[in-house]
Design a protein around this motif. Sequence first.
Motif, PDB file in Angstrom:
ATOM      1  N   ASN A  17       0.978  -1.263   0.174  1.00  0.00           N
ATOM      2  CA  ASN A  17      -0.053   0.006  -0.063  1.00  0.00           C
ATOM      3  C   ASN A  17       0.919   1.258  -0.182  1.00  0.00           C
ATOM      4  OD1 ASN A  17      -2.537  -1.383  -0.226  1.00  0.00           O
ATOM      5  ND2 ASN A  17      -2.612  -1.517   2.207  1.00  0.00           N
ATOM      6  N   ILE A  18       2.086   1.382   0.895  1.00  0.00           N
ATOM      7  CA  ILE A  18       2.755   2.523   0.998  1.00  0.00           C
ATOM      8  C   ILE A  18       3.166   2.524  -0.620  1.00  0.00           C
ATOM      9  CG2 ILE A  18       5.065   1.706   1.720  1.00  0.00           C
ATOM     10  CD1 ILE A  18       3.135   4.804   3.062  1.00  0.00           C
ATOM     11  N   LEU A  19       3.881   1.527  -1.065  1.00  0.00           N
ATOM     12  CA  LEU A  19       4.457   1.508  -2.591  1.00  0.00           C
ATOM     13  C   LEU A  19       3.605   2.365  -3.475  1.00  0.00           C
ATOM     14  CD1 LEU A  19       6.583  -1.536  -2.741  1.00  0.00           C
ATOM     15  CD2 LEU A  19       7.590   0.748  -2.456  1.00  0.00           C
ATOM     16  N   LYS A  20       2.238   1.967  -3.413  1.00  0.00           N
ATOM     17  CA  LYS A  20       1.367   2.431  -4.487  1.00  0.00           C
ATOM     18  C   LYS A  20       1.098   3.857  -4.107  1.00  0.00           C
ATOM     19  CE  LYS A  20      -1.629  -1.778  -4.418  1.00  0.00           C
ATOM     20  NZ  LYS A  20      -2.826  -2.482  -3.797  1.00  0.00           N
ATOM     21  N   LEU A  21       1.081   4.376  -3.168  1.00  0.00           N
ATOM     22  CA  LEU A  21       1.081   5.731  -2.761  1.00  0.00           C
ATOM     23  C   LEU A  21       2.520   6.377  -3.337  1.00  0.00           C
ATOM     24  CD1 LEU A  21      -0.394   5.885   0.903  1.00  0.00           C
ATOM     25  CD2 LEU A  21      -1.609   6.783  -1.274  1.00  0.00           C
ATOM     26  N   ALA A  22       3.396   5.792  -3.086  1.00  0.00           N
ATOM     27  CA  ALA A  22       4.754   6.428  -3.577  1.00  0.00           C
ATOM     28  C   ALA A  22       4.577   6.608  -5.062  1.00  0.00           C
ATOM     29  CB  ALA A  22       5.953   5.572  -3.003  1.00  0.00           C
ATOM     30  N   ALA A  23       4.328   5.525  -5.714  1.00  0.00           N
ATOM     31  CA  ALA A  23       4.116   5.525  -7.337  1.00  0.00           C
ATOM     32  C   ALA A  23       3.311   6.651  -7.448  1.00  0.00           C
ATOM     33  CB  ALA A  23       3.586   4.240  -7.637  1.00  0.00           C
ATOM     34  N   CYS A  24       2.258   7.054  -6.775  1.00  0.00           N
ATOM     35  CA  CYS A  24       1.365   8.213  -7.293  1.00  0.00           C
ATOM     36  C   CYS A  24       2.368   9.422  -7.096  1.00  0.00           C
ATOM     37  CB  CYS A  24       0.207   8.237  -6.519  1.00  0.00           C
ATOM     38  SG  CYS A  24      -0.919   6.962  -6.449  1.00  0.00           S
ATOM     39  N   LEU A  65      15.353   2.325  -3.606  1.00  0.00           N
ATOM     40  CA  LEU A  65      16.684   2.821  -3.508  1.00  0.00           C
ATOM     41  C   LEU A  65      16.736   4.201  -2.683  1.00  0.00           C
ATOM     42  CD1 LEU A  65      18.201   1.798  -6.905  1.00  0.00           C
ATOM     43  CD2 LEU A  65      18.312   0.449  -4.690  1.00  0.00           C
ATOM     44  N   PRO A  66      17.602   4.283  -1.543  1.00  0.00           N
ATOM     45  CA  PRO A  66      17.616   5.679  -1.154  1.00  0.00           C
ATOM     46  C   PRO A  66      18.156   6.741  -2.068  1.00  0.00           C
ATOM     47  CG  PRO A  66      19.023   4.131   0.016  1.00  0.00           C
ATOM     48  CD  PRO A  66      18.260   3.357  -0.917  1.00  0.00           C
ATOM     49  N   ALA A  67      17.827   7.922  -2.028  1.00  0.00           N
ATOM     50  CA  ALA A  67      18.439   8.818  -2.943  1.00  0.00           C
ATOM     51  C   ALA A  67      19.405   9.684  -1.901  1.00  0.00           C
ATOM     52  CB  ALA A  67      17.537   9.850  -3.528  1.00  0.00           C
ATOM     53  N   ALA A  81      10.675  -3.238   1.199  1.00  0.00           N
ATOM     54  CA  ALA A  81      10.844  -3.096  -0.169  1.00  0.00           C
ATOM     55  C   ALA A  81      12.329  -2.406  -0.053  1.00  0.00           C
ATOM     56  CB  ALA A  81       9.963  -2.028  -0.666  1.00  0.00           C
ATOM     57  N   LEU A  82      12.837  -1.835   0.670  1.00  0.00           N
ATOM     58  CA  LEU A  82      14.166  -1.438   0.777  1.00  0.00           C
ATOM     59  C   LEU A  82      15.067  -2.553   0.775  1.00  0.00           C
ATOM     60  CD1 LEU A  82      16.164   1.308   0.673  1.00  0.00           C
ATOM     61  CD2 LEU A  82      15.908   1.144   2.980  1.00  0.00           C
ATOM     62  N   GLN A  83      14.864  -3.433   1.784  1.00  0.00           N
ATOM     63  CA  GLN A  83      15.468  -4.917   2.023  1.00  0.00           C
ATOM     64  C   GLN A  83      15.681  -5.387   0.538  1.00  0.00           C
ATOM     65  OE1 GLN A  83      13.738  -6.371   5.377  1.00  0.00           O
ATOM     66  NE2 GLN A  83      15.617  -6.296   6.559  1.00  0.00           N
ATOM     67  N   GLU A  84      14.800  -5.442  -0.183  1.00  0.00           N
ATOM     68  CA  GLU A  84      14.221  -6.508  -1.547  1.00  0.00           C
ATOM     69  C   GLU A  84      14.827  -5.411  -2.436  1.00  0.00           C
ATOM     70  OE1 GLU A  84      13.343  -9.513  -1.576  1.00  0.00           O
ATOM     71  OE2 GLU A  84      12.865  -9.415   0.839  1.00  0.00           O
ATOM     72  N   GLY A  85      15.583  -4.332  -2.476  1.00  0.00           N
ATOM     73  CA  GLY A  85      16.065  -3.755  -3.449  1.00  0.00           C
ATOM     74  C   GLY A  85      14.743  -3.100  -4.466  1.00  0.00           C
ATOM     75  N   SER A 127       2.962   8.768  10.518  1.00  0.00           N
ATOM     76  CA  SER A 127       4.147   9.272  10.934  1.00  0.00           C
ATOM     77  C   SER A 127       5.516   8.723   9.998  1.00  0.00           C
ATOM     78  CB  SER A 127       4.424   8.939  12.426  1.00  0.00           C
ATOM     79  OG  SER A 127       5.188   7.613  12.528  1.00  0.00           O
ATOM     80  N   GLU A 128       6.476   9.631  10.088  1.00  0.00           N
ATOM     81  CA  GLU A 128       7.669   9.026   9.163  1.00  0.00           C
ATOM     82  C   GLU A 128       8.127   7.878   9.718  1.00  0.00           C
ATOM     83  OE1 GLU A 128      10.628  12.216   8.573  1.00  0.00           O
ATOM     84  OE2 GLU A 128       8.979  13.705   8.073  1.00  0.00           O
ATOM     85  N   ILE A 129       8.003   7.752  11.106  1.00  0.00           N
ATOM     86  CA  ILE A 129       8.598   6.505  11.491  1.00  0.00           C
ATOM     87  C   ILE A 129       7.568   5.174  11.001  1.00  0.00           C
ATOM     88  CG2 ILE A 129       8.649   4.987  13.652  1.00  0.00           C
ATOM     89  CD1 ILE A 129       9.693   7.617  14.919  1.00  0.00           C
ATOM     90  N   GLU A 130       6.296   5.256  11.118  1.00  0.00           N
ATOM     91  CA  GLU A 130       5.416   4.355  10.534  1.00  0.00           C
ATOM     92  C   GLU A 130       5.774   3.909   8.984  1.00  0.00           C
ATOM     93  OE1 GLU A 130       1.455   4.547  13.084  1.00  0.00           O
ATOM     94  OE2 GLU A 130       2.085   6.112  12.134  1.00  0.00           O
ATOM     95  N   THR A 131       5.785   5.197   8.398  1.00  0.00           N
ATOM     96  CA  THR A 131       6.147   5.188   6.911  1.00  0.00           C
ATOM     97  C   THR A 131       7.354   4.402   6.616  1.00  0.00           C
ATOM     98  OG1 THR A 131       4.785   7.084   6.623  1.00  0.00           O
ATOM     99  CG2 THR A 131       6.057   6.485   4.859  1.00  0.00           C
ATOM    100  N   THR A 132       8.178   4.813   7.454  1.00  0.00           N
ATOM    101  CA  THR A 132       9.796   4.129   7.268  1.00  0.00           C
ATOM    102  C   THR A 132       9.603   2.417   7.485  1.00  0.00           C
ATOM    103  OG1 THR A 132      10.863   5.863   7.920  1.00  0.00           O
ATOM    104  CG2 THR A 132      12.087   3.868   8.006  1.00  0.00           C
ATOM    105  N   ALA A 133       8.883   2.243   8.358  1.00  0.00           N
ATOM    106  CA  ALA A 133       8.711   0.735   8.550  1.00  0.00           C
ATOM    107  C   ALA A 133       8.009   0.001   7.545  1.00  0.00           C
ATOM    108  CB  ALA A 133       7.872   0.627  10.099  1.00  0.00           C
TER     109      ALA A 133
END
Length: 63
Positions: free
Chosen positions: A14-21, A56-58, A49-53, A38-44
């Motif tokens: 779900n968070i990736l869908k929002l990010a894609a928007c 990628l962090p900018a 997805a970050l672990q799976e590559g 929160s940013e903490i919840e969003t990071t969690a």
Amino acid sequence: MALQLEKLPLATQNILKLAACIGNQFDLATLAIVSEHSEIETTADLWKALQEGLILPAHIRED
């Protein structure tokens, strides 16, 4: 890649869908606002997805 996405936790999907928007690049603060978490919840939610590559962090800019 679709199969990789389907294996992710629902919160991550779900968070990736929002990010894609937002676009092919997004910042954590904006994504947290859009997701109404929160940013903490969003990071969690993004962590797997970050672990799976899948994301990628900018480079961090100092303004």
